[in-house]
Design a protein around this motif. Structure first.
Motif, mmCIF file in Angstrom:
data_model
loop_
_atom_site.group_PDB
_atom_site.id
_atom_site.type_symbol
_atom_site.label_atom_id
_atom_site.label_comp_id
_atom_site.label_asym_id
_atom_site.label_seq_id
_atom_site.Cartn_x
_atom_site.Cartn_y
_atom_site.Cartn_z
ATOM 1 N N ALA A 230 0.823 -1.216 0.000
ATOM 2 C CA ALA A 230 0.000 0.000 0.000
ATOM 3 C C ALA A 230 0.853 1.261 0.000
ATOM 4 C CB ALA A 230 -0.929 -0.002 1.212
ATOM 5 N N VAL A 231 2.041 1.171 0.593
ATOM 6 C CA VAL A 231 2.912 2.339 0.704
ATOM 7 C C VAL A 231 4.078 2.193 -0.269
ATOM 8 C CG1 VAL A 231 4.394 3.684 2.254
ATOM 9 C CG2 VAL A 231 2.275 2.658 3.108
ATOM 10 N N SER A 232 4.350 3.244 -1.030
ATOM 11 C CA SER A 232 5.389 3.187 -2.057
ATOM 12 C C SER A 232 6.784 3.132 -1.448
ATOM 13 C CB SER A 232 5.292 4.422 -2.959
ATOM 14 O OG SER A 232 5.697 5.589 -2.259
ATOM 15 N N GLY A 233 7.736 2.684 -2.249
ATOM 16 C CA GLY A 233 9.128 2.643 -1.813
ATOM 17 C C GLY A 233 9.664 3.998 -1.399
ATOM 18 N N PRO A 234 9.455 5.052 -2.204
ATOM 19 C CA PRO A 234 9.921 6.375 -1.768
ATOM 20 C C PRO A 234 9.291 6.819 -0.456
ATOM 21 C CG PRO A 234 9.521 6.373 -4.117
ATOM 22 C CD PRO A 234 9.011 5.061 -3.603
#
Length: 331
Positions: A230-234
């Motif tokens: 759900a949460v991006s790498g950046p």
């Protein structure tokens, strides 16, 4: 039980969302530019409560963009969040793409019944519960309760004894300016979810990062609803770096407090009365809020007014190099 606020809206929040009309928010600077002219660079957007001095972005790795977020990166963010907010050991933490994504899913965690949402407050909560068939009420007793702590727009801080429903949501999106007033200890209680926003205090709203902290059963339900990655790498890297930077947070609280005091002095000198807010936004009583908004807009400064009041004007803090633009507009 909290009494009905003197700021109460003229329209029930559930009716507002059920009508299908667009919900009232800050931002939307493009509409202001279209009406009053100028380029985006000319404008200061003070209609939101976002820190104008954002957290400095750390270097990003190529894998932050190219690889699916791995478990180690997600765990590092969770560990940093637990330390920063001093989360009780028995409470679970879920990172998500913004607090708004969590707000939209919270009503499905319990059967639809009645929820207390005392107005005025952030209107996405009532809209979300109404969307899933809940009866939205101004006062309890009810099966659920939502409090925004400190509240948007008046800055009200809730007392623990005012939170009585078996399903309780505490939205602390603006509480990082006053961590000593946080109700995070309640996150260990059954039926409780505490929301944290990353975009406000750290000034990185576009990163889309938020947290749900609380009852493991409820957090498990949210986790299933959000799905994997759900949460991006950046966002994982930036969030972890920022939550580990206590020195920046402490210095920022002092700077925001100074800015809020300076803004109050300017507005009071111009004839406004301070009636509430936080160190990220201030709420003023003025004779004609729409006229004030138009006056500031002609100087390319966008402010926030509200459909339930003709007198309330809300302003965020200007960037450090744009105070003179506001001072000129007010004089």
């Amino acid at each position: 039980m909290a009494e009905r606020s003197s700021f109460a809206a003229t329209q029930d929040p559930a009716q507002a969302s059920a009508s299908g009309s667009p919900r009232d928010h800050g931002g939307n600077l493009a509409a202001a530019i279209a009406q009053y002219g100028g380029s985006r660079e000319d404008w200061i957007d003070l209609s939101t409560g976002i820190n104008p001095a954002p957290y400095p972005l750390p270097p990003l790795l190529a894998e932050d963009w190219t690889a699916l977020p791995d478990q180690d990166a997600q765990q590092a963010l969770t560990d940093a969040a637990r330390r920063f907010w001093q989360v009780p050991d028995s409470a679970e933490i879920l990172a998500a793409p913004g607090a708004s994504a969590l707000i939209a899913r919270l009503p499905v965690l319990r059967p639809a019944r009645s929820v207390q949402i005392t107005t005025p407050t952030y209107n996405e909560h009532a809209a979300a519960f109404d969307n899933f068939g809940w009866q939205v009420l101004e006062v309890g007793p009810t099966d659920a309760q939502v409090v925004v702590h400190p509240n948007n727009p008046d800055g009200r801080l809730w007392l623990p004894e005012e939170l009585k429903a078996p399903f309780c949501i505490i939205d602390e999106s603006f509480c990082d300016i006053c961590p000593e007033r946080s109700l995070i200890n309640r996150a260990a209680q059954p039926g409780t979810v505490v929301l944290k926003s990353f975009g406000k205090f750290w000034g990185l709203a576009g990163l889309r990062l938020g947290f749900a902290i609380g009852d493991p059963e409820l957090i498990a339900g949210l986790r299933a609803a959000m799905g994997p990655w759900a949460v991006s790498g950046p966002a994982l890297r930036v969030g972890t770096h920022a939550l580990n930077d206590q020195n920046w947070a402490e210095a920022t609280r002092l700077e925001l407090a100074d800015g809020a005091s300076r803004l109050d002095q300017l507005m009071q000198h111009a004839g406004a009365q301070t009636v509430g807010g936080t160190d990220l936004f201030r709420l003023y009583d003025v004779e004609d809020a729409r006229a004030w908004q138009e006056r500031l807009a002609r100087a390319h400064i966008w402010s926030r007014i509200f459909p339930y009041s003709t007198r309330f004007l809300r302003l965020g803090l200007p960037p450090a190099d744009r105070w003179s633009q506001l001072e000129t507009a007010l004089t």
